[in-house]
Design a protein around this motif. Structure first.
Motif, PDB file in Angstrom:
ATOM      1  N   GLN A 361       0.836  -1.210   0.000  1.00 51.13           N
ATOM      2  CA  GLN A 361       0.000   0.000   0.000  1.00 51.13           C
ATOM      3  C   GLN A 361       0.870   1.259   0.000  1.00 51.13           C
ATOM      4  OE1 GLN A 361      -2.415  -0.734   3.488  1.00 51.13           O
ATOM      5  NE2 GLN A 361      -4.144  -1.487   2.266  1.00 51.13           N
ATOM      6  N   GLN A 362       1.918   1.265   0.811  1.00 52.96           N
ATOM      7  CA  GLN A 362       2.824   2.408   0.850  1.00 52.96           C
ATOM      8  C   GLN A 362       3.555   2.563  -0.489  1.00 52.96           C
ATOM      9  OE1 GLN A 362       5.380   1.659   4.195  1.00 52.96           O
ATOM     10  NE2 GLN A 362       3.709   1.796   5.701  1.00 52.96           N
ATOM     11  N   GLY A 363       3.951   1.401  -1.042  1.00 52.49           N
ATOM     12  CA  GLY A 363       4.653   1.445  -2.322  1.00 52.49           C
ATOM     13  C   GLY A 363       3.765   1.935  -3.450  1.00 52.49           C
ATOM     14  N   TYR A 364       2.496   1.567  -3.419  1.00 53.90           N
ATOM     15  CA  TYR A 364       1.564   2.010  -4.454  1.00 53.90           C
ATOM     16  C   TYR A 364       1.374   3.523  -4.377  1.00 53.90           C
ATOM     17  CZ  TYR A 364      -2.660   2.448  -7.283  1.00 53.90           C
ATOM     18  OH  TYR A 364      -3.572   2.830  -8.242  1.00 53.90           O
ATOM     19  N   ALA A 365       1.281   4.039  -3.141  1.00 49.17           N
ATOM     20  CA  ALA A 365       1.122   5.487  -2.980  1.00 49.17           C
ATOM     21  C   ALA A 365       2.354   6.230  -3.486  1.00 49.17           C
ATOM     22  CB  ALA A 365       0.875   5.825  -1.512  1.00 49.17           C
ATOM     23  N   ARG A 366       3.546   5.598  -3.388  1.00 53.41           N
ATOM     24  CA  ARG A 366       4.783   6.236  -3.860  1.00 53.41           C
ATOM     25  C   ARG A 366       5.053   5.948  -5.334  1.00 53.41           C
ATOM     26  NH1 ARG A 366       6.860   3.898   1.002  1.00 53.41           N
ATOM     27  NH2 ARG A 366       7.884   2.311  -0.317  1.00 53.41           N
ATOM     28  N   GLY A 367       4.326   4.952  -5.883  1.00 54.17           N
ATOM     29  CA  GLY A 367       4.528   4.595  -7.275  1.00 54.17           C
ATOM     30  C   GLY A 367       5.546   3.511  -7.507  1.00 54.17           C
ATOM     31  N   THR A 368       5.972   2.816  -6.434  1.00 55.23           N
ATOM     32  CA  THR A 368       6.961   1.742  -6.582  1.00 55.23           C
ATOM     33  C   THR A 368       6.319   0.358  -6.674  1.00 55.23           C
ATOM     34  OG1 THR A 368       7.185   1.582  -4.167  1.00 55.23           O
ATOM     35  CG2 THR A 368       8.713   3.059  -5.334  1.00 55.23           C
ATOM     36  N   HIS A 369       5.039   0.279  -6.407  1.00 56.11           N
ATOM     37  CA  HIS A 369       4.326  -1.000  -6.503  1.00 56.11           C
ATOM     38  C   HIS A 369       3.099  -0.813  -7.392  1.00 56.11           C
ATOM     39  CE1 HIS A 369       6.819  -1.903  -3.018  1.00 56.11           C
ATOM     40  NE2 HIS A 369       6.474  -3.197  -3.133  1.00 56.11           N
ATOM     41  N   SER A 370       2.730  -1.895  -8.058  1.00 59.19           N
ATOM     42  CA  SER A 370       1.580  -1.836  -8.962  1.00 59.19           C
ATOM     43  C   SER A 370       0.282  -2.098  -8.221  1.00 59.19           C
ATOM     44  CB  SER A 370       1.750  -2.863 -10.088  1.00 59.19           C
ATOM     45  OG  SER A 370       1.637  -4.181  -9.558  1.00 59.19           O
ATOM     46  N   LEU A 371      -0.819  -1.787  -8.898  1.00 54.15           N
ATOM     47  CA  LEU A 371      -2.139  -2.048  -8.324  1.00 54.15           C
ATOM     48  C   LEU A 371      -2.356  -3.545  -8.096  1.00 54.15           C
ATOM     49  CD1 LEU A 371      -4.998  -1.166  -7.499  1.00 54.15           C
ATOM     50  CD2 LEU A 371      -5.641  -1.320  -9.912  1.00 54.15           C
ATOM     51  N   LEU A 372      -1.896  -4.365  -9.036  1.00 52.33           N
ATOM     52  CA  LEU A 372      -2.076  -5.806  -8.890  1.00 52.33           C
ATOM     53  C   LEU A 372      -1.399  -6.328  -7.633  1.00 52.33           C
ATOM     54  CD1 LEU A 372      -1.673  -7.143 -12.546  1.00 52.33           C
ATOM     55  CD2 LEU A 372      -3.754  -6.994 -11.180  1.00 52.33           C
ATOM     56  N   GLN A 373      -0.254  -5.774  -7.302  1.00 53.14           N
ATOM     57  CA  GLN A 373       0.444  -6.208  -6.086  1.00 53.14           C
ATOM     58  C   GLN A 373      -0.364  -5.863  -4.840  1.00 53.14           C
ATOM     59  OE1 GLN A 373       4.177  -4.136  -7.126  1.00 53.14           O
ATOM     60  NE2 GLN A 373       5.220  -6.113  -6.832  1.00 53.14           N
ATOM     61  N   VAL A 374      -0.985  -4.712  -4.852  1.00 49.25           N
ATOM     62  CA  VAL A 374      -1.824  -4.326  -3.703  1.00 49.25           C
ATOM     63  C   VAL A 374      -3.042  -5.235  -3.599  1.00 49.25           C
ATOM     64  CG1 VAL A 374      -3.141  -2.468  -2.612  1.00 49.25           C
ATOM     65  CG2 VAL A 374      -1.041  -1.944  -3.867  1.00 49.25           C
ATOM     66  N   LEU A 375      -3.706  -5.455  -4.727  1.00 45.17           N
ATOM     67  CA  LEU A 375      -4.907  -6.306  -4.711  1.00 45.17           C
ATOM     68  C   LEU A 375      -4.560  -7.734  -4.296  1.00 45.17           C
ATOM     69  CD1 LEU A 375      -6.757  -5.090  -7.934  1.00 45.17           C
ATOM     70  CD2 LEU A 375      -7.313  -4.553  -5.551  1.00 45.17           C
ATOM     71  N   ASP A 376      -3.430  -8.229  -4.780  1.00 47.26           N
ATOM     72  CA  ASP A 376      -3.007  -9.582  -4.374  1.00 47.26           C
ATOM     73  C   ASP A 376      -2.729  -9.648  -2.885  1.00 47.26           C
ATOM     74  OD1 ASP A 376      -3.257 -10.536  -6.914  1.00 47.26           O
ATOM     75  OD2 ASP A 376      -1.122 -10.393  -7.416  1.00 47.26           O
ATOM     76  N   ALA A 377      -2.092  -8.630  -2.344  1.00 54.77           N
ATOM     77  CA  ALA A 377      -1.783  -8.608  -0.907  1.00 54.77           C
ATOM     78  C   ALA A 377      -3.076  -8.544  -0.084  1.00 54.77           C
ATOM     79  CB  ALA A 377      -0.881  -7.425  -0.579  1.00 54.77           C
ATOM     80  N   GLN A 378      -4.040  -7.729  -0.550  1.00 54.71           N
ATOM     81  CA  GLN A 378      -5.322  -7.655   0.150  1.00 54.71           C
ATOM     82  C   GLN A 378      -6.053  -8.991   0.108  1.00 54.71           C
ATOM     83  OE1 GLN A 378      -6.757  -2.955  -0.255  1.00 54.71           O
ATOM     84  NE2 GLN A 378      -7.945  -4.585  -1.168  1.00 54.71           N
ATOM     85  N   THR A 379      -6.041  -9.610  -1.060  1.00 51.89           N
ATOM     86  CA  THR A 379      -6.717 -10.899  -1.207  1.00 51.89           C
ATOM     87  C   THR A 379      -6.062 -11.963  -0.330  1.00 51.89           C
ATOM     88  OG1 THR A 379      -7.333 -10.356  -3.481  1.00 51.89           O
ATOM     89  CG2 THR A 379      -7.394 -12.682  -2.850  1.00 51.89           C
ATOM     90  N   GLU A 380      -4.748 -11.965  -0.271  1.00 55.96           N
ATOM     91  CA  GLU A 380      -4.032 -12.939   0.552  1.00 55.96           C
ATOM     92  C   GLU A 380      -4.370 -12.772   2.025  1.00 55.96           C
ATOM     93  OE1 GLU A 380      -1.695 -16.131   1.531  1.00 55.96           O
ATOM     94  OE2 GLU A 380      -2.302 -15.450  -0.473  1.00 55.96           O
ATOM     95  N   LEU A 381      -4.430 -11.536   2.491  1.00 53.84           N
ATOM     96  CA  LEU A 381      -4.777 -11.285   3.891  1.00 53.84           C
ATOM     97  C   LEU A 381      -6.210 -11.722   4.181  1.00 53.84           C
ATOM     98  CD1 LEU A 381      -4.127 -10.181   6.671  1.00 53.84           C
ATOM     99  CD2 LEU A 381      -4.761  -7.894   5.858  1.00 53.84           C
ATOM    100  N   ALA A 382      -7.119 -11.408   3.257  1.00 50.62           N
ATOM    101  CA  ALA A 382      -8.519 -11.801   3.449  1.00 50.62           C
ATOM    102  C   ALA A 382      -8.652 -13.322   3.506  1.00 50.62           C
ATOM    103  CB  ALA A 382      -9.382 -11.229   2.336  1.00 50.62           C
ATOM    104  N   LYS A 383      -7.924 -14.021   2.637  1.00 49.97           N
ATOM    105  CA  LYS A 383      -7.969 -15.487   2.647  1.00 49.97           C
ATOM    106  C   LYS A 383      -7.525 -16.037   3.997  1.00 49.97           C
ATOM    107  CE  LYS A 383      -7.318 -16.428  -2.294  1.00 49.97           C
ATOM    108  NZ  LYS A 383      -6.385 -17.013  -3.306  1.00 49.97           N
ATOM    109  N   LEU A 384      -6.470 -15.463   4.549  1.00 47.32           N
ATOM    110  CA  LEU A 384      -5.979 -15.932   5.856  1.00 47.32           C
ATOM    111  C   LEU A 384      -6.983 -15.617   6.962  1.00 47.32           C
ATOM    112  CD1 LEU A 384      -2.181 -15.003   5.667  1.00 47.32           C
ATOM    113  CD2 LEU A 384      -3.185 -17.290   5.724  1.00 47.32           C
ATOM    114  N   GLU A 385      -7.635 -14.458   6.873  1.00 46.05           N
ATOM    115  CA  GLU A 385      -8.646 -14.117   7.878  1.00 46.05           C
ATOM    116  C   GLU A 385      -9.817 -15.093   7.799  1.00 46.05           C
ATOM    117  OE1 GLU A 385      -7.988  -9.278   8.289  1.00 46.05           O
ATOM    118  OE2 GLU A 385      -9.331 -10.072   6.746  1.00 46.05           O
ATOM    119  N   TYR A 386     -10.251 -15.412   6.574  1.00 49.65           N
ATOM    120  CA  TYR A 386     -11.331 -16.387   6.412  1.00 49.65           C
ATOM    121  C   TYR A 386     -10.880 -17.772   6.882  1.00 49.65           C
ATOM    122  CZ  TYR A 386     -13.610 -12.860   3.460  1.00 49.65           C
ATOM    123  OH  TYR A 386     -14.201 -11.714   2.982  1.00 49.65           O
ATOM    124  N   GLU A 387      -9.641 -18.127   6.564  1.00 47.27           N
ATOM    125  CA  GLU A 387      -9.122 -19.434   6.970  1.00 47.27           C
ATOM    126  C   GLU A 387      -9.029 -19.546   8.493  1.00 47.27           C
ATOM    127  OE1 GLU A 387      -7.734 -23.325   6.437  1.00 47.27           O
ATOM    128  OE2 GLU A 387      -8.689 -21.929   5.042  1.00 47.27           O
TER     129      GLU A 387
END
Length: 415
Positions: A361-387
């Motif tokens: 999220q910080q990297g996306y705000a600075r322009g060093t990370h892509s949107l897909l990386q943020v969405l993947d990280a969010q999805t991964e966290l959500a999966k672990l929360e559901y698990e």
């Protein structure tokens, strides 16, 4: 036999009430109380037990005395013409049961009522366990819905960041559209969860044939837990309702077999009366006694049936006990697997996933990370929360099943 203490322990110990619960929140203790009071299947047992008690009263019945009258030597020919030479006999007789028939009959009926009462207790365990399971199924969905809301909030915050970057000319507008598409999927998933919650709430209310007058259940999955020891589980199998049912059936069959054996013995009927001879105007006393000749046993088929059923139950006892042990051990292994994975989620996977999301999220705000990386990280966290929720629910479900199967407290005793 009292097995319901495990349910009481479960209610008082396993449930952590929410301090700010609304008036429409339902606690596990309340759900169990409603089930005990109004479950249609449990209410039916009240009539079954009373009906079995009526058979005890029937078994205590002794044959009533009989009165008989007989006229001889009348309306014939010659000297027996008319009624002048007739004889009138009036007698009273009573069947006397031999071989302790009545006592053994009462004993068999008493065992039947005892077995019916025990069956009610066994069935009550199963019904209350089902209520408890449905309660925690709803609790799981509530927590999944709460996690879904957190995921929606993350995505909504991400849209704001993406819009700022679009306005700055750093990324194309399609990134905002992509995030909105993700958000709409999350909204749809949230709506689906609400529909499932209504369905499961209605299923829970059906356990006491009541109306759906609550909006949520009040409780939590309490951790950490001390899992049941293998030795304790195997010992509890010897007191499992399914096994005790067979012991009750064996005792009932033995009582019925003794009653059948006694019923095969001949009874005696004795009587006393008076005979009046019209010709001589004399009265004489008579004494009667009769007994059937038991050339064959009238209960030979029933006795054979009882013997075969008894042998069948003895064979089932061994098989059922072994089967219950195998099922109990499988639940123990399942609990250990879920607990081990849950610990990995809490101690290793979740912290790493949260760290990854924060950095992307910080990297996306600075322009060093892509949107897909943020969405993947969010999805991964959500999966672990559901698990995590799924594993917690699975542990509770396994323990509820273990308590239902054995009738013993494993979750409640440690609280």
């Amino acid at each position: 036999m009292k097995y319901l203490y495990f349910v009481a322990a479960f209610c008082l110990g396993a449930l952590v009430p929410v301090a700010t619960a609304a008036t429409t929140d339902l606690k596990l203790k309340e759900a169990l109380q409603k089930t005990i009071k109004n479950n249609p299947e449990l209410l039916e047992y009240d009539y079954k037990i009373r009906a079995a008690g009526a058979l005890i009263e029937q078994a205590e019945f002794s044959a009533n005395p009989r009165v008989s009258a007989e006229i001889e030597n009348f309306a014939g020919s010659g000297r027996l013409e008319g009624i002048s030479n007739s004889q009138l006999t009036v007698s009273f007789s009573q069947l006397i049961e031999l071989g302790d028939k009545r006592q053994l009959r009462v004993k068999a009926a008493t065992e039947k009522e005892k077995a019916q009462r025990a069956e009610f207790e066994y069935r009550q365990i199963e019904v209350l366990a089902e209520t408890t399971q449905r309660f925690y199924d709803i609790l799981k969905l509530q927590q999944v819905a709460h996690t879904s809301e957190r995921q929606i909030q993350r995505t909504e915050r991400l849209i704001k960041v993406a819009q700022e970057r679009v306005e700055a000319g750093a990324v194309p507008k399609s990134e905002v559209i992509r995030i909105k598409l993700q958000l709409e999927r999350q909204y749809a998933f949230s709506d689906e969860l609400n529909g499932k919650l209504k369905k499961q709430q209605a299923e829970l209310a059906s356990m006491w044939a009541g109306e759906l007058n609550f909006t949520r259940v009040s409780g939590d999955f309490t951790f950490p837990l001390s899992l049941p020891e293998k030795a304790n589980v195997l010992s509890a199998v010897n007191r499992a309702p399914e096994y005790l049912r067979l012991l009750d059936s064996e005792q009932l069959l033995q009582a019925q077999a003794r009653a059948l054996a006694a019923d095969s013995k001949s009874d005696i009927t004795v009587g006393v009366g008076a005979r009046y001879n019209n010709e001589f105007d004399d009265v004489g006393l008579i004494v009667q006694a009769s007994m059937p000749l038991q050339f064959t046993d009238p209960n030979v088929g029933r006795i054979k049936q009882s013997r075969l059923l008894h042998q069948s139950i003895l064979a089932q006892q061994k098989q059922v006990r072994q089967q219950l042990k195998s099922l109990a051990l499988s639940l123990v292994h399942s609990l250990q697997t879920h607990q081990s994975y849950l610990q990995k989620i809490n101690q290793r996977l979740m912290p790493l996933s949260e760290q990854l999301l924060a950095q992307t999220q910080q990297g996306y705000a600075r322009g060093t990370h892509s949107l897909l990386q943020v969405l993947d990280a969010q999805t991964e966290l959500a999966k672990l929360e559901y698990e995590k929720i799924s594993r917690q629910h699975a542990i509770y479900s396994d323990i509820i099943e273990l308590e239902r199967m054995t009738g013993q407290p494993f979750l409640g005793v440690q609280q």
